[in-house]
Write a protein that holds these residues in place. Structure first.
Motif, short mmCIF file in Angstrom:
data_model
loop_
_atom_site.label_atom_id
_atom_site.label_comp_id
_atom_site.label_asym_id
_atom_site.label_seq_id
_atom_site.Cartn_x
_atom_site.Cartn_y
_atom_site.Cartn_z
N MET A 1 8.21 -15.41 8.38
CA MET A 1 8.78 -14.20 8.42
C MET A 1 7.67 -13.49 10.66
SD MET A 1 11.41 -12.63 6.99
CE MET A 1 11.44 -12.21 6.31
N ASP A 2 7.97 -12.99 10.54
CA ASP A 2 7.03 -12.41 11.66
C ASP A 2 7.27 -10.34 11.33
OD1 ASP A 2 5.63 -14.27 12.55
OD2 ASP A 2 7.75 -13.61 14.01
N GLU A 12 9.46 -6.64 8.58
CA GLU A 12 9.28 -7.97 8.72
C GLU A 12 10.78 -8.68 9.01
OE1 GLU A 12 8.89 -9.49 4.93
OE2 GLU A 12 6.47 -8.29 5.33
N SER A 14 13.06 -12.24 10.58
CA SER A 14 13.03 -13.82 11.09
C SER A 14 12.66 -13.98 11.96
CB SER A 14 14.17 -14.42 9.61
OG SER A 14 15.48 -13.90 11.46
N GLU A 15 12.01 -15.81 11.53
CA GLU A 15 11.54 -15.85 13.07
C GLU A 15 12.61 -15.73 14.83
OE1 GLU A 15 9.89 -19.83 13.31
OE2 GLU A 15 8.89 -20.02 11.73
N GLU A 16 13.96 -16.25 14.40
CA GLU A 16 14.73 -15.87 15.12
C GLU A 16 15.16 -14.42 16.09
OE1 GLU A 16 18.55 -17.12 13.29
OE2 GLU A 16 17.75 -18.97 13.21
N GLU A 17 15.45 -13.84 15.13
CA GLU A 17 14.83 -12.40 15.12
C GLU A 17 14.36 -11.53 15.78
OE1 GLU A 17 16.73 -9.78 12.18
OE2 GLU A 17 15.24 -10.63 11.56
N ALA A 18 12.40 -12.66 15.61
CA ALA A 18 11.33 -13.06 16.58
C ALA A 18 11.40 -12.83 18.68
CB ALA A 18 9.68 -13.02 16.07
N LYS A 19 11.92 -14.65 18.39
CA LYS A 19 11.61 -14.31 19.92
C LYS A 19 13.13 -14.11 20.40
CE LYS A 19 12.00 -19.69 18.08
NZ LYS A 19 12.73 -20.69 18.13
N GLU A 20 13.97 -13.41 19.94
CA GLU A 20 14.53 -12.48 20.67
C GLU A 20 14.06 -11.36 21.19
OE1 GLU A 20 18.78 -10.01 19.33
OE2 GLU A 20 18.79 -11.86 19.30
N ARG A 22 10.31 -11.11 21.54
CA ARG A 22 9.41 -11.73 22.51
C ARG A 22 10.52 -11.28 23.68
NH1 ARG A 22 8.15 -14.90 18.09
NH2 ARG A 22 5.96 -13.42 17.13
#
Length: 139
Positions: A1-2, A12, A14-20, A22
């Motif tokens: 989680m990010d 907060e 997920s990592e997938e959402e964080a990549k998107e 960024r």
């Protein structure tokens, strides 16, 4: 989680959402290259106000929640120790020693003997005896 800021609130993701997320923005270094010193200072203050400060406050809230949960847990443990109090001791046993557990104080030898019989025969449990005899509630 990010953790990210969205509409002024910490969220907060997920990592997938964080990549998107960024991949959608421009790097700060590219934006800052074209700024004057005054603009850069203003940008830093605004970035702190909008992004860094809310995350720091969010982290402080999380830490406080964790501390409160640990404090409540400790209080429950201490409360259970108050209600289930007993003592350990050492007694000479022939050529050696034995560890004994005192479950309560009794008014007479007969009362203590009856409790011991109840424990051995399974009529009562340690907890029942402790609860009955730890707070001065002797039979």
């Amino acid at each position: 989680m990010d953790v990210f800021i969205k509409n002024g609130k910490v969220i907060e993701v997920s990592e997938e959402e964080a990549k998107e997320i960024r991949n959608q923005g421009k790097p700060v270094t590219k934006i800052a290259k074209n700024m004057t010193q005054e603009e850069l200072e203003g940008f830093k203050k605004e970035r702190y106000r909008k992004f860094i400060k809310p995350i720091m406050e969010y982290n402080q809230e999380q830490l406080q929640d964790k501390r409160n949960a640990e404090r409540k847990k400790d209080e429950k443990v201490m409360e259970s120790k108050k209600t289930l109090s007993f003592e350990y001791g050492i007694q000479k046993a022939g050529d050696g020693y034995k560890v004994v557990k005192t479950l309560g104080n009794f008014k007479s030898h007969e009362e203590a003997q009856q409790v011991m019989i109840d424990l051995v025969t399974g009529k009562r449990t340690d907890t029942e005896v402790i609860n009955q005899h730890s707070g001065g509630d002797e039979q």
